[in-house]
Design a protein around this motif. Sequence first.
Motif, PDB file in Angstrom:
ATOM      1  N   MET A   1       0.740  -1.113   0.137  1.00  0.00           N
ATOM      2  CA  MET A   1      -0.006   0.006  -0.047  1.00  0.00           C
ATOM      3  C   MET A   1       0.760   1.269   0.053  1.00  0.00           C
ATOM      4  N   ASN A   2       0.346   2.278  -0.633  1.00  0.00           N
ATOM      5  CA  ASN A   2       0.965   3.578  -0.725  1.00  0.00           C
ATOM      6  C   ASN A   2       0.029   4.622  -0.005  1.00  0.00           C
TER       7      ASN A   2
ATOM      8  N   LEU B   1      15.207   6.219  10.369  1.00  0.00           N
ATOM      9  CA  LEU B   1      14.448   5.833   9.019  1.00  0.00           C
ATOM     10  C   LEU B   1      14.537   4.365   8.805  1.00  0.00           C
ATOM     11  N   TYR B   2      15.319   3.546   9.460  1.00  0.00           N
ATOM     12  CA  TYR B   2      15.624   2.249   9.426  1.00  0.00           C
ATOM     13  C   TYR B   2      14.508   1.601  10.477  1.00  0.00           C
ATOM     14  N   ASN B   3      14.373   2.484  11.375  1.00  0.00           N
ATOM     15  CA  ASN B   3      13.491   1.848  12.544  1.00  0.00           C
ATOM     16  C   ASN B   3      12.170   2.069  12.204  1.00  0.00           C
ATOM     17  N   ALA B   4      11.648   2.949  11.453  1.00  0.00           N
ATOM     18  CA  ALA B   4      10.579   3.238  10.917  1.00  0.00           C
ATOM     19  C   ALA B   4      10.224   2.175   9.753  1.00  0.00           C
ATOM     20  N   PHE B   5      11.454   2.021   8.938  1.00  0.00           N
ATOM     21  CA  PHE B   5      11.067   0.776   7.764  1.00  0.00           C
ATOM     22  C   PHE B   5      10.703  -0.458   8.624  1.00  0.00           C
ATOM     23  N   VAL B   6      11.262  -0.921   9.619  1.00  0.00           N
ATOM     24  CA  VAL B   6      11.366  -2.285  10.256  1.00  0.00           C
ATOM     25  C   VAL B   6       9.851  -2.268  11.058  1.00  0.00           C
ATOM     26  N   GLY B   7       9.705  -1.028  11.660  1.00  0.00           N
ATOM     27  CA  GLY B   7       8.696  -1.126  12.700  1.00  0.00           C
ATOM     28  C   GLY B   7       7.352  -0.927  12.095  1.00  0.00           C
ATOM     29  N   LYS B   8       7.044  -0.556  10.631  1.00  0.00           N
ATOM     30  CA  LYS B   8       5.965  -0.302  10.157  1.00  0.00           C
ATOM     31  C   LYS B   8       5.891  -1.376   9.053  1.00  0.00           C
ATOM     32  N   ASP B   9       6.893  -2.384   8.943  1.00  0.00           N
ATOM     33  CA  ASP B   9       6.925  -3.387   7.905  1.00  0.00           C
ATOM     34  C   ASP B   9       6.684  -2.923   6.356  1.00  0.00           C
TER      35      ASP B   9
ATOM     36  N   ASP C   1      11.629  15.090   0.765  1.00  0.00           N
ATOM     37  CA  ASP C   1      10.653  14.074   0.276  1.00  0.00           C
ATOM     38  C   ASP C   1      10.439  12.927   1.163  1.00  0.00           C
ATOM     39  N   ALA C   2       9.414  12.247   0.881  1.00  0.00           N
ATOM     40  CA  ALA C   2       9.206  11.017   1.590  1.00  0.00           C
ATOM     41  C   ALA C   2       8.298  10.029   0.840  1.00  0.00           C
ATOM     42  N   LYS C   3       8.718   8.750   0.611  1.00  0.00           N
ATOM     43  CA  LYS C   3       7.909   7.708   0.034  1.00  0.00           C
ATOM     44  C   LYS C   3       7.952   6.578   0.738  1.00  0.00           C
ATOM     45  N   LEU C   4       6.972   6.297   1.304  1.00  0.00           N
ATOM     46  CA  LEU C   4       6.854   5.125   1.982  1.00  0.00           C
ATOM     47  C   LEU C   4       5.684   3.952   1.213  1.00  0.00           C
ATOM     48  N   ASN C   5       6.381   2.680   1.346  1.00  0.00           N
ATOM     49  CA  ASN C   5       5.465   1.732   0.576  1.00  0.00           C
ATOM     50  C   ASN C   5       5.401   0.670   1.807  1.00  0.00           C
ATOM     51  N   PHE C   6       4.081  -0.182   1.928  1.00  0.00           N
ATOM     52  CA  PHE C   6       4.041  -1.201   3.066  1.00  0.00           C
ATOM     53  C   PHE C   6       3.614  -2.274   2.414  1.00  0.00           C
ATOM     54  N   ASP C   7       4.217  -3.472   3.284  1.00  0.00           N
ATOM     55  CA  ASP C   7       3.623  -4.952   2.553  1.00  0.00           C
ATOM     56  C   ASP C   7       2.380  -4.859   3.077  1.00  0.00           C
ATOM     57  N   ASP C   8       1.488  -5.358   2.072  1.00  0.00           N
ATOM     58  CA  ASP C   8       0.137  -5.564   2.186  1.00  0.00           C
ATOM     59  C   ASP C   8      -0.062  -6.684   3.191  1.00  0.00           C
ATOM     60  N   SER C   9       0.651  -7.927   3.057  1.00  0.00           N
ATOM     61  CA  SER C   9       0.344  -8.828   3.791  1.00  0.00           C
ATOM     62  C   SER C   9       0.689  -8.638   5.261  1.00  0.00           C
ATOM     63  N   ALA C  10       1.314  -7.461   5.669  1.00  0.00           N
ATOM     64  CA  ALA C  10       1.491  -7.151   7.093  1.00  0.00           C
ATOM     65  C   ALA C  10       0.640  -5.922   7.645  1.00  0.00           C
ATOM     66  N   LEU C  11      -0.257  -5.623   6.714  1.00  0.00           N
ATOM     67  CA  LEU C  11      -1.183  -4.533   7.063  1.00  0.00           C
ATOM     68  C   LEU C  11      -1.770  -4.532   8.172  1.00  0.00           C
ATOM     69  N   PHE C  12      -2.250  -5.961   8.205  1.00  0.00           N
ATOM     70  CA  PHE C  12      -3.041  -6.156   9.484  1.00  0.00           C
ATOM     71  C   PHE C  12      -2.434  -5.913  11.031  1.00  0.00           C
TER      72      PHE C  12
ATOM     73  N   PRO D   1      -3.322  -1.070  11.935  1.00  0.00           N
ATOM     74  CA  PRO D   1      -4.494  -0.329  11.378  1.00  0.00           C
ATOM     75  C   PRO D   1      -4.333   1.004  11.309  1.00  0.00           C
ATOM     76  N   ASP D   2      -3.353   1.678  11.956  1.00  0.00           N
ATOM     77  CA  ASP D   2      -3.052   3.154  11.901  1.00  0.00           C
ATOM     78  C   ASP D   2      -2.578   3.475  10.484  1.00  0.00           C
ATOM     79  N   ILE D   3      -1.915   2.593   9.943  1.00  0.00           N
ATOM     80  CA  ILE D   3      -1.452   2.660   8.333  1.00  0.00           C
ATOM     81  C   ILE D   3      -2.529   2.628   7.369  1.00  0.00           C
ATOM     82  N   GLU D   4      -3.432   1.645   7.935  1.00  0.00           N
ATOM     83  CA  GLU D   4      -4.364   1.261   6.858  1.00  0.00           C
ATOM     84  C   GLU D   4      -5.457   2.238   6.802  1.00  0.00           C
ATOM     85  N   GLU D   5      -5.597   3.362   7.929  1.00  0.00           N
ATOM     86  CA  GLU D   5      -6.631   4.196   8.023  1.00  0.00           C
ATOM     87  C   GLU D   5      -5.954   5.323   7.130  1.00  0.00           C
TER      88      GLU D   5
END
Length: 395
Positions: free
Chosen positions: A1-2, A184-192, A213-224, A227-231
Amino acid sequence: MNIHEYQSKAVLKAYGVAVPEGLPAFTVDEAVENAKKIGTPVVVVKAQIHAGGRGKAGGVKLAKNLDEVKNYASELLGKTLVTHQTGPEGKKVGRLLIEAGSNIKKEYYLSFVIDRQTARVVMMGSEEGGMEIEKVAAEMPEKIFKEYIDPVVGLAPFQATRMAYNINIPQPAIRKATKLMTCLYNAFVGKDCSLAEINPLVVTAEDDVIALDAKLNFDDSALFRHPDIEELRDESEEDPKERRAAEAGLNYVNLGGDVACMVNGAGLAMATVDIIKHYGGEPANFLDVGGDSSPEKIAEAFQIMLDGGQAKGIFVNIFGGINRCDAVAAGIVEAAKIISDDGKSLPVPVVVRLEGTNVEQGRKILQDSPIANVIMAPTMEGGAEEIVKRVKAAK
Ligand code: ADP
Ligand code: MG
């Protein structure tokens, strides 16, 4: 997810990454209000779309006073922005980020991605910031530095320091740069995340280090787990067909062509897309119906493929293993019932190749069905060739 840039920056800020002060705006008035609140001599008005390359496309504007903020905000809101990442149809701007202008001394590139070869997170950095990293990789690969991260140890301080020196961060900014990398690494791991990209990372005239600038993509399989990101999902940015398919438990990716295909298994789906191309067709989609293909699910898949009239033909390529050919065939019959009033026709030709579990029953269901435009294909090659021929003939 973007998610959008302003949302990514909020996520990163919570992890200690330095970002410019900024506020989102959905209207021109709100843009001006937020510019007042920020109060710096220069504010930046940035179009928020799920695509990069906004700067070059006129989606990032430096405003020196509130009148300029107002003008830029009115110009950008509602505009369709075409960047090298949006495709020719562009993306409509519905939100802005109003941000403090930074006093940029130099732009750099920094990202974290997952490297499949080593199965590790890799940090990539370059002193060629602001430009497309694909271009840097093609033209001056020696300007890209990588640090592979041990998942047990995490990003080691020496790796961050080595990166900072490799990309020529000036001495007074080194510690701020390594701190930003760690956060940034902590955010990457912490938010999958599957990607965290800062382009540009900047060193300012004051020797501050900021993610501009900042671009984050999330692993859909870990979104469950998040919930704060899903929102933060912005449905207006997503392909409606892909969304509908996800809700039905189907793996669907729009590919833009006119030969739709319905396949079970990701590998066979990829091979099917390839073979359609091989015979000169343009695949409309990648669709993996998965292992449990109930007739309802197959019917839903048909409706998604046919919705909007993009598909001029459908190639069904099923190798029945866990799922059964008779269920798939029943699904096609079901789909015809839903789509046409009499259940006797589908709007486009359908070529079906079935093989595997209960194949005889599956073929019989289709042969006995009243649907007129279903063609059975004995092989995958033959089926692909047939559907491409029929779609071309239809044009
Ligand atoms: P994109 O990658 O979509 O083009 P960026 O956020 O990277 O958008 O912005 C493009 C360029 O605009 C940056 O490389 C930078 O030079 C400039 N820019 C962006 N935000 C700011 C800011 N807050 N202050 C000053 N310049 C900025
Ligand atoms: Mg950028």
